[in-house]
Design a protein around this motif. Sequence first.
Motif, short mmCIF file in Angstrom:
data_model
loop_
_atom_site.label_atom_id
_atom_site.label_comp_id
_atom_site.label_asym_id
_atom_site.label_seq_id
_atom_site.Cartn_x
_atom_site.Cartn_y
_atom_site.Cartn_z
N GLN A 3 1.06 20.46 -52.50
CA GLN A 3 1.97 19.72 -51.58
C GLN A 3 2.86 18.79 -52.39
N HIS A 4 2.85 18.80 -53.79
CA HIS A 4 3.88 18.07 -54.43
C HIS A 4 4.00 18.69 -55.96
N LEU A 5 5.30 18.39 -56.73
CA LEU A 5 5.24 18.71 -58.01
C LEU A 5 4.80 17.42 -58.76
N CYS A 6 4.42 17.73 -59.84
CA CYS A 6 3.82 16.75 -60.95
C CYS A 6 5.12 16.22 -61.76
N PRO A 7 5.35 14.98 -61.54
CA PRO A 7 6.50 14.39 -62.24
C PRO A 7 6.49 14.72 -63.66
N TYR A 8 5.14 14.40 -64.18
CA TYR A 8 5.26 14.51 -65.66
C TYR A 8 5.17 15.99 -65.93
N GLY A 9 4.96 16.82 -65.32
CA GLY A 9 5.03 18.27 -65.62
C GLY A 9 6.53 18.88 -65.48
N LEU A 10 7.26 18.07 -64.80
CA LEU A 10 8.70 18.36 -64.70
C LEU A 10 9.48 17.75 -65.91
N LYS A 11 8.94 16.59 -66.23
CA LYS A 11 9.43 15.88 -67.38
C LYS A 11 9.28 16.80 -68.75
N SER A 12 7.83 17.06 -68.72
CA SER A 12 7.38 17.95 -69.98
C SER A 12 8.33 19.30 -69.94
N LYS A 13 8.61 20.00 -69.09
CA LYS A 13 9.37 21.31 -69.01
C LYS A 13 10.81 20.91 -69.35
N TRP A 14 11.35 19.90 -69.02
CA TRP A 14 12.58 19.45 -69.37
C TRP A 14 12.85 19.07 -70.83
N LEU A 15 11.62 18.42 -71.38
CA LEU A 15 11.86 17.99 -72.64
C LEU A 15 11.78 18.99 -73.70
N LEU A 16 10.84 20.09 -73.26
CA LEU A 16 10.80 21.10 -73.97
C LEU A 16 11.94 22.10 -74.00
N GLU A 17 12.62 22.32 -72.86
CA GLU A 17 13.94 22.97 -72.71
C GLU A 17 15.09 22.54 -73.51
N ARG A 18 15.15 21.16 -73.65
CA ARG A 18 16.12 20.24 -74.34
C ARG A 18 15.83 20.63 -75.78
N GLN A 19 14.62 20.71 -76.41
CA GLN A 19 14.38 21.14 -77.85
C GLN A 19 14.74 22.57 -77.91
N GLY A 20 14.78 23.27 -77.05
CA GLY A 20 15.32 24.61 -77.14
C GLY A 20 14.41 25.70 -76.90
N PHE A 21 13.09 25.24 -76.53
CA PHE A 21 11.78 26.10 -76.20
C PHE A 21 12.16 26.96 -74.90
N ASP A 22 11.47 28.10 -74.97
CA ASP A 22 11.58 29.05 -73.86
C ASP A 22 10.03 28.70 -73.43
N VAL A 23 10.24 28.38 -71.96
CA VAL A 23 9.10 27.55 -71.27
C VAL A 23 8.61 28.62 -70.32
N GLY A 58 -0.76 15.91 -73.14
CA GLY A 58 0.09 15.48 -71.93
C GLY A 58 1.46 15.17 -72.38
N TYR A 59 2.47 14.59 -71.36
CA TYR A 59 3.80 14.35 -71.54
C TYR A 59 3.84 13.26 -72.52
N GLU A 60 3.18 12.22 -72.82
CA GLU A 60 3.60 11.46 -73.83
C GLU A 60 2.98 11.98 -75.06
N ALA A 61 1.98 12.66 -75.46
CA ALA A 61 1.84 13.48 -76.58
C ALA A 61 2.99 14.36 -76.84
N LEU A 62 3.38 15.15 -75.92
CA LEU A 62 4.50 15.97 -76.50
C LEU A 62 5.71 15.22 -76.72
N ARG A 63 6.27 14.27 -75.76
CA ARG A 63 7.06 13.34 -76.52
C ARG A 63 7.06 12.77 -77.92
N GLU A 64 5.76 12.26 -78.00
CA GLU A 64 5.68 11.94 -79.53
C GLU A 64 5.66 13.12 -80.48
#
Length: 237
Positions: A3-23, A58-64
């Motif tokens: 019923q919804h998309l996880c905001p931290y999931g979307l941010k994690s995907k966005w962060l990875l793609e910004r860093q050049g990863f294929d997700v 999670g997102y915080e660990a990935l961001r760090e």
Amino acid sequence: MDQHLCPYGLKSKWLLERQGFDVEDHHLTTREETDAFKQKHDVKTTPQAFIGGERIGGYEALRERLTSYEKSSDKKTYTPVLMIFAISALMALAVSWGLLGDVLAVRTVELFAAFAMTALALQKLQDVERFSTMFLNYDLLAQRKVGYGYVYPFAEVVAGVLMIGGGAAALIGAPIALFIGTIGAISVYKAVYVDKRDLKCACVGGDSNVPLGFVSLTENLVMMAMGIWIPLKAFVF
């Protein structure tokens, strides 16, 4: 989820793609699928990011991991109050330019102080209970009259709004600003420079990590200055 998309999931995907990863994005679409995933990887939350088969977290660990960012809930910072001052200054400049045609007018400074007071009061009014608790750590009047801690944010917003109005309204707001600013300045000076206490300031609400110090003292001194200046301008100059 179904019923919804996880905001931290979307941010994690966005962060990875910004860093050049294929997700490869694997959605967990049911509660059963989510519970099974958590049990398999022995984790309590989702999303979980994996790089080359290594679980990052999670997102915080990935961001760090990817940006050297480290979240610290205990780290003191002046950022919240400095942002309020900066935005208040921009608002004052915009109003002065639009209405007066002069960004260097004395009224610009008055508006800056009034906007800042109002914005800071709004932060306190989000949770008056928490604000009053933190305020009691150092405010001398609140320590004697606990109810003052509940009244303070309302007094600050009233004084700020009245001073935005100018004229007779500002003359009503000026003594309020002078009173709370004077008590605040004395309280902060005693706590920081006499008692040498390491405290958090309640100036942007009861859940902030702004240190009590020079910036807090300056805020109160500005209120005192406005409380003195407005009557002088009206009756002397």
